[in-house]
Design a protein around this motif. Structure first.
Motif, mmCIF file in Angstrom:
data_model
loop_
_atom_site.group_PDB
_atom_site.id
_atom_site.type_symbol
_atom_site.label_atom_id
_atom_site.label_comp_id
_atom_site.label_asym_id
_atom_site.label_seq_id
_atom_site.Cartn_x
_atom_site.Cartn_y
_atom_site.Cartn_z
ATOM 1 N N ARG A 1 55.604 12.689 20.740
ATOM 2 C CA ARG A 1 55.390 13.186 19.373
ATOM 3 C C ARG A 1 56.561 14.054 18.932
ATOM 4 N NH1 ARG A 1 49.661 14.370 20.744
ATOM 5 N NH2 ARG A 1 48.707 12.328 20.483
ATOM 6 N N SER B 1 47.432 7.006 23.553
ATOM 7 C CA SER B 1 47.965 8.132 22.770
ATOM 8 C C SER B 1 49.493 8.101 22.771
ATOM 9 C CB SER B 1 47.455 9.457 23.342
ATOM 10 O OG SER B 1 47.763 9.560 24.719
ATOM 11 N N ARG C 1 50.650 5.039 20.522
ATOM 12 C CA ARG C 1 50.509 5.278 19.078
ATOM 13 C C ARG C 1 51.632 6.184 18.570
ATOM 14 N NH1 ARG C 1 44.711 5.821 20.387
ATOM 15 N NH2 ARG C 1 45.036 8.048 20.620
ATOM 16 N N ALA C 2 51.886 7.262 19.314
ATOM 17 C CA ALA C 2 52.934 8.202 18.884
ATOM 18 C C ALA C 2 54.289 7.504 18.837
ATOM 19 C CB ALA C 2 52.968 9.403 19.831
ATOM 20 N N LYS D 1 54.499 4.969 15.793
ATOM 21 C CA LYS D 1 54.751 5.658 14.531
ATOM 22 C C LYS D 1 56.203 6.133 14.472
ATOM 23 C CE LYS D 1 53.222 9.674 11.869
ATOM 24 N NZ LYS D 1 52.536 10.978 11.997
ATOM 25 N N TRP E 1 42.722 -1.551 18.492
ATOM 26 C CA TRP E 1 42.871 -1.364 17.040
ATOM 27 C C TRP E 1 43.791 -0.192 16.703
ATOM 28 C CZ3 TRP E 1 42.032 3.017 14.206
ATOM 29 C CH2 TRP E 1 41.338 4.047 14.848
ATOM 30 N N SER E 2 43.688 0.889 17.500
ATOM 31 C CA SER E 2 44.432 2.101 17.134
ATOM 32 C C SER E 2 45.934 1.878 17.313
ATOM 33 C CB SER E 2 43.949 3.297 17.953
ATOM 34 O OG SER E 2 44.332 3.186 19.311
ATOM 35 N N TYR F 1 47.019 -0.177 14.360
ATOM 36 C CA TYR F 1 47.083 0.731 13.204
ATOM 37 C C TYR F 1 48.412 1.494 13.208
ATOM 38 C CZ TYR F 1 45.459 4.410 9.960
ATOM 39 O OH TYR F 1 45.325 5.282 8.904
ATOM 40 N N ALA F 2 48.771 2.035 14.381
ATOM 41 C CA ALA F 2 50.026 2.798 14.480
ATOM 42 C C ALA F 2 51.233 1.901 14.223
ATOM 43 C CB ALA F 2 50.124 3.453 15.854
ATOM 44 N N ASN G 1 43.587 13.994 20.083
ATOM 45 C CA ASN G 1 43.757 13.162 18.890
ATOM 46 C C ASN G 1 42.968 11.858 18.941
ATOM 47 O OD1 ASN G 1 45.457 15.089 17.955
ATOM 48 N ND2 ASN G 1 47.265 13.785 17.797
ATOM 49 N N SER G 2 42.839 11.276 20.120
ATOM 50 C CA SER G 2 42.123 9.996 20.199
ATOM 51 C C SER G 2 40.709 10.117 19.638
ATOM 52 C CB SER G 2 42.030 9.525 21.645
ATOM 53 O OG SER G 2 43.308 9.349 22.175
ATOM 54 N N LEU H 1 40.789 10.478 15.878
ATOM 55 C CA LEU H 1 41.127 9.205 15.248
ATOM 56 C C LEU H 1 39.888 8.306 15.150
ATOM 57 C CD1 LEU H 1 43.905 8.385 14.267
ATOM 58 C CD2 LEU H 1 44.402 7.464 16.530
ATOM 59 N N PHE H 2 39.101 8.275 16.227
ATOM 60 C CA PHE H 2 37.892 7.454 16.207
ATOM 61 C C PHE H 2 36.888 7.979 15.183
ATOM 62 C CE2 PHE H 2 39.265 5.594 20.219
ATOM 63 C CZ PHE H 2 38.809 4.298 20.074
ATOM 64 N N LYS I 1 38.037 7.111 11.764
ATOM 65 C CA LYS I 1 37.813 5.677 11.560
ATOM 66 C C LYS I 1 36.378 5.440 11.075
ATOM 67 C CE LYS I 1 38.528 1.409 14.151
ATOM 68 N NZ LYS I 1 37.418 0.483 13.942
ATOM 69 N N ASP J 1 46.987 8.924 9.968
ATOM 70 C CA ASP J 1 48.427 8.770 10.237
ATOM 71 C C ASP J 1 48.982 10.023 10.923
ATOM 72 O OD1 ASP J 1 48.125 6.449 8.824
ATOM 73 O OD2 ASP J 1 49.665 6.870 7.319
ATOM 74 N N LEU K 1 47.660 11.922 12.924
ATOM 75 C CA LEU K 1 47.166 12.126 14.291
ATOM 76 C C LEU K 1 47.721 11.105 15.275
ATOM 77 C CD1 LEU K 1 43.455 12.828 13.330
ATOM 78 C CD2 LEU K 1 45.074 14.495 14.235
ATOM 79 N N LEU K 2 48.583 10.221 14.821
ATOM 80 C CA LEU K 2 49.106 9.182 15.716
ATOM 81 C C LEU K 2 50.061 9.785 16.748
ATOM 82 C CD1 LEU K 2 49.740 6.377 13.096
ATOM 83 C CD2 LEU K 2 47.864 6.514 14.725
#
Lengths: 213, 274
Positions: free
Chosen positions: A88, A113, A116-117, A120, A155-156, A159-160, B237-238, B241-242, B245, B271, B273-274
């Motif tokens: 991050r 985690s 995703r970071a 992005k 999905w997450s 999304y990222a 964060n996970s 995020l859930f 959602k 966004d 929290l990614l």
């Protein structure tokens, strides 16, 4: 801030004997904005104290370019929580030296985690740091990784990837490729949240790319 | 109930299976293979009729019992049936609600919630008999007399407004997780903001496990006023995020073709929290 003063602040972090003292010591070290504290701030990411870690991430972001190489070299391979914080920080500093690390993290890390970071961050690197030929190669690499990550089973992570691709799609050379991928995701994505995020990306990018509607 | 992918982690030993093998293995003489097959069919959402039939039959299994009198295969079969979306499982799951094994009852209540069949409501209400006074810890076991959380959550999701007077007292149950389940159900059944706000306050709880649980509950009920508080909560964060959602999906469910401003606000928080 003298060297001795910074060393004192570092010692306070290393010797903090309660969560509250750790947070306070990290905040003091962050406030000093001294590059000598970078390694200590990176170590804090692995202390399993979220408040201290968030403060350390903020401090590393403020130190900017100087923190990039240490963050890359000291990435914790055994602690995914620490790794997510480091990624991050790298994503927010957005230095292009992190490109390869972010690509590997987005594509292959086992921790969502972290992935995703990284996804992005891959979209929003400061491409202007590179000259024109390097830039288009680097952006193509980032795009390639994100297109692949946008097919992940989680999905997450998809999304990222959409968030990352949205940032890259403002680049003239990439808008058609990414626009086509968004069109495909909008048609086939099973998750309503990811579909909504693609719709938002398409809406925000409508000045740049045409959708098929 | 936390919606996380970790609950779907495979058991340590994971022999590759085909659908046919998994269905056949539900009757295998090796009981551990039966147990694994039931989990596998749920995990991979094998909803074909033969799989559902075999799992419904496994709800009556008498072979696999532990020394404590537990029925591991029935538990896994009940869990799997919730994921397969076939309402033929409802009568068998309802019968599980008064079975001796607590975890079979819990799995059945959770699966009945997922199947969304209101015919389960009277049997679920039965499990609240005796009210809060009867909802005590079972000596020597890590659970209460009934799976109250699962029951309250199911009644909320199944729109069991007739159960409101029975659910309300559980807002004062001494166990926080049960309170949250009651808050969640009461919000779903009454749409009264006060219940959502109490779950928002729970995000300040000193116990991170309870904060995570409150987050999951807010996500499940799609309580929009919680969005900012969820994003700020001191939780990984996970989980946030859930939960967001869940809020987003409730917004999208309204069926409008274009994105609402509130949906976009929720996505902006996601966004970040990614």
């Amino acid at each position: 801030m003298t060297d001795a003063q910074t060393q004192e602040l570092i010692r306070a972090v290393e010797q903090a004997d309660s969560p509250a003292r750790l947070v306070a010591a990290v905040q003091n070290l962050v406030a000093a904005q001294d590059e000598a504290g970078i390694s200590t701030l990176i170590a804090v990411l692995g202390y399993n104290n979220p408040t201290a870690a968030v403060a350390a991430v903020q401090g590393l972001i403020e130190l900017g370019g100087a923190a990039v190489q240490p963050l890359i070299e000291q990435l914790d391979e055994y602690n995914y929580g620490a790794r997510a914080y480091a990624i991050r920080a790298l994503a927010a500093i957005a230095d292009t030296r992190a490109l390869d690390l972010l690509r590997i993290a987005a594509a292959t890390d086992f921790a969502p985690s972290v992935r995703r970071a990284a996804a992005k961050g891959l979209g929003s690197l400061r491409w202007s740091q590179l000259d024109a030929s390097e830039r288009s190669l680097a952006q193509a690499k980032a795009t390639e990784t994100l297109l692949s990550v946008s097919q992940d089973s989680d999905w997450s992570i998809r999304y990222a990837a959409v968030v990352g691709l949205q940032a890259l799609a403002t680049t003239p050379d990439l808008k058609e490729q990414i626009g086509a991928q968004f069109e495909q995701i909008a048609q086939t994505e099973p998750d309503t949240s990811v579909r909504a995020r693609v719709n938002l990306a398409q809406q925000l990018l409508s000045p740049y790319i045409k959708t098929g509607q | 109930m936390l919606e996380s992918s970790s609950e779907e982690n495979s058991p340590a030993v994971a022999p590759p299976l085909t659908v046919e093998q998994a269905i056949a293995n539900l009757k295998h003489e090796d009981l551990s293979l039966r147990y694994y097959a039931a989990w596998w069919l749920g995990r991979f959402r094998v909803s074909e009729p033969a799989a559902v039939d075999a799992l419904i039959a496994a709800l009556e299994d008498e072979d696999y019992r532990t020394e404590l009198g537990d029925y591991p295969l029935r538990r896994n079969a009940a869990r799997a049936l919730g994921k397969l979306g076939d309402r033929r499982a409802v009568p068998g799951l309802i019968r599980c609600l008064d079975f001796s094994d607590y975890y079979v009852r819990e799995a059945a209540a959770q699966s009945l919630e997922m199947l969304g069949d209101r015919s389960a409501v009277p049997a679920l209400i039965q499990l609240l008999a005796g009210g809060v006074a009867a909802a005590q810890q079972v000596p020597g076991r890590p659970h209460l007399t009934q799976p109250y959380e699962a029951v309250l959550e199911a009644l909320g999701s199944l729109d069991a407004t007739e159960a409101v007077p029975l659910i309300q007292p559980f807002l004062e149950h001494p166990v926080a997780r049960v309170q949250y389940a009651a808050l969640r159900a009461m919000y779903q059944l009454t749409q009264d903001d006060a219940y959502g706000q109490r779950l928002v306050q729970a995000l300040e709880n000193s116990d991170v496990k309870l904060r995570r649980m409150a987050l999951a509950d807010l996500g499940a009920i799609g309580y929009l006023p919680a969005a900012e508080a969820i994003a700020r909560a001191s939780v990984e964060n996970s989980f946030k995020l859930f939960a967001l959602k869940g809020l987003l999906e409730h917004q999208l469910d309204r069926g409008k073709p274009q994105l609402s401003d509130t949906a976009i606000q929720v996505m902006n928080l996601m966004d970040s929290l990614l």
